[in-house]
Design a protein around this motif. Structure first.
Motif, PDB file in Angstrom:
ATOM      1  N   TYR A 138     -30.910  14.133 -31.228  1.00  0.00           N
ATOM      2  CA  TYR A 138     -32.348  14.179 -30.797  1.00  0.00           C
ATOM      3  C   TYR A 138     -32.103  14.346 -28.876  1.00  0.00           C
ATOM      4  O   TYR A 138     -32.347  14.982 -28.496  1.00  0.00           O
ATOM      5  CB  TYR A 138     -33.538  13.112 -31.354  1.00  0.00           C
ATOM      6  N   LYS A 139     -30.789  13.939 -28.972  1.00  0.00           N
ATOM      7  CA  LYS A 139     -30.682  13.449 -27.298  1.00  0.00           C
ATOM      8  C   LYS A 139     -30.497  14.539 -27.153  1.00  0.00           C
ATOM      9  O   LYS A 139     -30.669  15.454 -25.643  1.00  0.00           O
ATOM     10  CB  LYS A 139     -30.573  12.188 -26.631  1.00  0.00           C
ATOM     11  N   GLY A 140     -28.840  15.236 -27.827  1.00  0.00           N
ATOM     12  CA  GLY A 140     -27.970  16.006 -27.400  1.00  0.00           C
ATOM     13  C   GLY A 140     -29.343  17.925 -27.472  1.00  0.00           C
ATOM     14  O   GLY A 140     -29.057  18.482 -27.062  1.00  0.00           O
ATOM     15  N   MET A 141     -29.111  17.728 -28.517  1.00  0.00           N
ATOM     16  CA  MET A 141     -30.561  19.108 -28.398  1.00  0.00           C
ATOM     17  C   MET A 141     -31.870  18.749 -28.006  1.00  0.00           C
ATOM     18  O   MET A 141     -31.861  20.276 -27.535  1.00  0.00           O
ATOM     19  CB  MET A 141     -30.989  19.061 -29.819  1.00  0.00           C
ATOM     20  N   GLY A 142     -32.267  17.995 -27.124  1.00  0.00           N
ATOM     21  CA  GLY A 142     -33.048  18.432 -26.747  1.00  0.00           C
ATOM     22  C   GLY A 142     -33.152  18.696 -25.644  1.00  0.00           C
ATOM     23  O   GLY A 142     -33.680  18.781 -24.662  1.00  0.00           O
ATOM     24  N   SER A 143     -31.956  18.406 -24.635  1.00  0.00           N
ATOM     25  CA  SER A 143     -31.396  18.912 -23.248  1.00  0.00           C
ATOM     26  C   SER A 143     -30.512  20.070 -23.584  1.00  0.00           C
ATOM     27  O   SER A 143     -30.745  21.249 -22.895  1.00  0.00           O
ATOM     28  CB  SER A 143     -30.411  18.107 -22.871  1.00  0.00           C
ATOM     29  N   GLY A 144     -30.269  20.269 -24.883  1.00  0.00           N
ATOM     30  CA  GLY A 144     -29.837  21.680 -25.356  1.00  0.00           C
ATOM     31  C   GLY A 144     -31.056  23.144 -25.334  1.00  0.00           C
ATOM     32  O   GLY A 144     -30.117  24.054 -24.829  1.00  0.00           O
ATOM     33  N   TRP A 145     -31.415  22.991 -25.911  1.00  0.00           N
ATOM     34  CA  TRP A 145     -32.961  23.827 -26.490  1.00  0.00           C
ATOM     35  C   TRP A 145     -33.184  24.784 -25.518  1.00  0.00           C
ATOM     36  O   TRP A 145     -33.510  25.676 -25.791  1.00  0.00           O
ATOM     37  CB  TRP A 145     -33.878  23.246 -27.086  1.00  0.00           C
ATOM     38  N   PRO A 146     -33.412  23.971 -24.141  1.00  0.00           N
ATOM     39  CA  PRO A 146     -34.138  24.917 -23.023  1.00  0.00           C
ATOM     40  C   PRO A 146     -33.005  25.749 -22.462  1.00  0.00           C
ATOM     41  O   PRO A 146     -33.305  27.195 -22.365  1.00  0.00           O
ATOM     42  CB  PRO A 146     -34.422  23.737 -21.494  1.00  0.00           C
ATOM     43  N   ARG A 147     -31.472  25.483 -22.045  1.00  0.00           N
ATOM     44  CA  ARG A 147     -30.392  26.592 -22.329  1.00  0.00           C
ATOM     45  C   ARG A 147     -30.906  27.061 -23.447  1.00  0.00           C
ATOM     46  O   ARG A 147     -30.250  28.818 -22.608  1.00  0.00           O
ATOM     47  CB  ARG A 147     -28.613  25.258 -22.173  1.00  0.00           C
ATOM     48  N   ILE A 148     -30.582  27.140 -24.706  1.00  0.00           N
ATOM     49  CA  ILE A 148     -30.209  28.448 -25.599  1.00  0.00           C
ATOM     50  C   ILE A 148     -32.005  28.767 -25.149  1.00  0.00           C
ATOM     51  O   ILE A 148     -31.485  30.564 -25.118  1.00  0.00           O
ATOM     52  CB  ILE A 148     -30.531  27.538 -26.570  1.00  0.00           C
ATOM     53  N   LEU A 149     -33.312  28.698 -24.769  1.00  0.00           N
ATOM     54  CA  LEU A 149     -33.660  30.051 -25.151  1.00  0.00           C
ATOM     55  C   LEU A 149     -33.643  30.369 -23.649  1.00  0.00           C
ATOM     56  O   LEU A 149     -33.852  31.788 -23.583  1.00  0.00           O
ATOM     57  CB  LEU A 149     -34.606  28.985 -25.224  1.00  0.00           C
ATOM     58  N   GLU A 150     -32.758  30.385 -22.583  1.00  0.00           N
ATOM     59  CA  GLU A 150     -32.649  30.955 -21.327  1.00  0.00           C
ATOM     60  C   GLU A 150     -31.320  31.676 -22.502  1.00  0.00           C
ATOM     61  O   GLU A 150     -31.376  33.508 -21.677  1.00  0.00           O
ATOM     62  CB  GLU A 150     -32.092  30.389 -20.561  1.00  0.00           C
ATOM     63  N   GLN A 151     -30.566  31.919 -23.046  1.00  0.00           N
ATOM     64  CA  GLN A 151     -29.645  32.871 -23.572  1.00  0.00           C
ATOM     65  C   GLN A 151     -30.364  33.751 -24.201  1.00  0.00           C
ATOM     66  O   GLN A 151     -30.377  35.247 -24.163  1.00  0.00           O
ATOM     67  CB  GLN A 151     -28.690  31.500 -24.396  1.00  0.00           C
ATOM     68  N   LEU A 152     -31.331  33.065 -24.891  1.00  0.00           N
ATOM     69  CA  LEU A 152     -32.283  33.779 -25.658  1.00  0.00           C
ATOM     70  C   LEU A 152     -32.956  34.929 -25.051  1.00  0.00           C
ATOM     71  O   LEU A 152     -32.705  35.838 -25.486  1.00  0.00           O
ATOM     72  CB  LEU A 152     -33.211  33.400 -26.814  1.00  0.00           C
ATOM     73  N   GLU A 153     -33.047  34.707 -23.867  1.00  0.00           N
ATOM     74  CA  GLU A 153     -34.173  35.353 -23.374  1.00  0.00           C
ATOM     75  C   GLU A 153     -33.029  36.405 -22.842  1.00  0.00           C
ATOM     76  O   GLU A 153     -33.782  37.864 -22.723  1.00  0.00           O
ATOM     77  CB  GLU A 153     -34.829  34.927 -21.672  1.00  0.00           C
ATOM     78  N   GLN A 154     -31.533  36.333 -21.744  1.00  0.00           N
ATOM     79  CA  GLN A 154     -30.766  37.597 -21.558  1.00  0.00           C
ATOM     80  C   GLN A 154     -30.344  38.263 -22.718  1.00  0.00           C
ATOM     81  O   GLN A 154     -30.726  39.889 -22.147  1.00  0.00           O
ATOM     82  CB  GLN A 154     -29.588  36.644 -20.860  1.00  0.00           C
ATOM     83  N   VAL A 155     -30.442  37.383 -24.051  1.00  0.00           N
ATOM     84  CA  VAL A 155     -30.147  38.216 -25.331  1.00  0.00           C
ATOM     85  C   VAL A 155     -31.191  39.477 -25.324  1.00  0.00           C
ATOM     86  O   VAL A 155     -30.943  41.083 -26.015  1.00  0.00           O
ATOM     87  CB  VAL A 155     -29.774  37.670 -26.735  1.00  0.00           C
ATOM     88  N   ALA A 156     -32.607  38.665 -25.280  1.00  0.00           N
ATOM     89  CA  ALA A 156     -33.360  39.971 -25.846  1.00  0.00           C
ATOM     90  C   ALA A 156     -33.876  40.966 -24.854  1.00  0.00           C
ATOM     91  O   ALA A 156     -34.255  42.125 -24.980  1.00  0.00           O
ATOM     92  CB  ALA A 156     -34.628  39.126 -25.796  1.00  0.00           C
ATOM     93  N   ALA A 157     -33.521  40.271 -23.612  1.00  0.00           N
ATOM     94  CA  ALA A 157     -33.382  41.573 -22.368  1.00  0.00           C
ATOM     95  C   ALA A 157     -32.074  42.720 -22.207  1.00  0.00           C
ATOM     96  O   ALA A 157     -32.790  44.014 -22.273  1.00  0.00           O
ATOM     97  CB  ALA A 157     -33.263  40.767 -21.529  1.00  0.00           C
ATOM     98  N   GLY A 158     -31.253  42.515 -22.995  1.00  0.00           N
ATOM     99  CA  GLY A 158     -30.321  43.455 -23.205  1.00  0.00           C
ATOM    100  C   GLY A 158     -30.000  44.791 -24.133  1.00  0.00           C
ATOM    101  O   GLY A 158     -29.674  45.500 -24.782  1.00  0.00           O
ATOM    102  N   GLN A 159     -31.592  44.024 -25.509  1.00  0.00           N
ATOM    103  CA  GLN A 159     -32.072  45.288 -26.240  1.00  0.00           C
ATOM    104  C   GLN A 159     -32.987  45.970 -25.377  1.00  0.00           C
ATOM    105  O   GLN A 159     -33.758  46.549 -25.190  1.00  0.00           O
ATOM    106  CB  GLN A 159     -32.608  44.538 -27.873  1.00  0.00           C
ATOM    107  N   GLY A 160     -32.301  47.492 -26.154  1.00  0.00           N
ATOM    108  CA  GLY A 160     -33.129  48.553 -26.110  1.00  0.00           C
ATOM    109  C   GLY A 160     -34.738  49.019 -25.904  1.00  0.00           C
ATOM    110  O   GLY A 160     -35.651  49.087 -25.235  1.00  0.00           O
TER     111      GLY A 160
END
Length: 160
Positions: A138-160
């Motif tokens: 819970y602690k690890g994923m709690g701090s990890g998911w916000p960073r993961i969503l930032e990475q999701l945003e970057q990947v989505a930005a790269g989609q034409g």
């Protein structure tokens, strides 16, 4: 109507108590991308590998798949999952673990909800079902998911 015996009543109370002892992680983020772009980044295996982990995911209800990363103490590096719900392009849910990949026996559900807001998309991710013995996850994923969503945003930005 048959009256439940004492053991049934105790079991019912234990089940309700266990259900109320679970925790969820909830992360929301407004992404400046159309819902179809975000959905593609969320459901295309090669794109998921860019923002989360290597996988053999398919957005098909009942599909069994794994996420794979480098093992660390207490975690094998493999997350066994099953797709529970797909409602393109607004909802995706899958089990996260089957209890076999971590020392704690972690077994949760990850639910992604996408809501268009003008030209943007509100992404809501909830990982539910953390039990008291899953505190480290819970602690690890709690701090990890916000960073993961930032990475999701970057990947989505790269989609034409």
């Amino acid at each position: 109507m048959e009256k439940p015996d004492k053991e049934d009543a105790v079991n019912d109370i234990e089940e309700r108590t266990m259900a109320t002892e679970t925790k969820s992680i909830l992360v929301e983020r407004l992404l400046p991308h159309a819902v179809d772009k975000v959905w593609r980044a969320l459901t295309s295996p090669h794109l998921v590998a860019e923002w989360l982990m290597e996988n053999d995911f398919e957005p098909v209800e009942g599909h069994r798949f794994t996420f794979r990363a480098k093992p660390i103490p207490g975690w094998s590096g493999v997350v066994n999952c099953v797709v529970l719900k797909v409602s393109r392009p607004h909802l995706l849910a899958y089990s996260w673990g089957d209890g076999s990949e971590s020392d704690s026996g972690l077994k949760t559900i990850v639910t992604w909800s996408l809501t268009p807001e003008g030209p943007s998309t509100r992404v809501r991710m909830e990982q539910s079902g953390f039990r008291p013995q899953d505190a480290a996850g819970y602690k690890g994923m709690g701090s990890g998911w916000p960073r993961i969503l930032e990475q999701l945003e970057q990947v989505a930005a790269g989609q034409g």
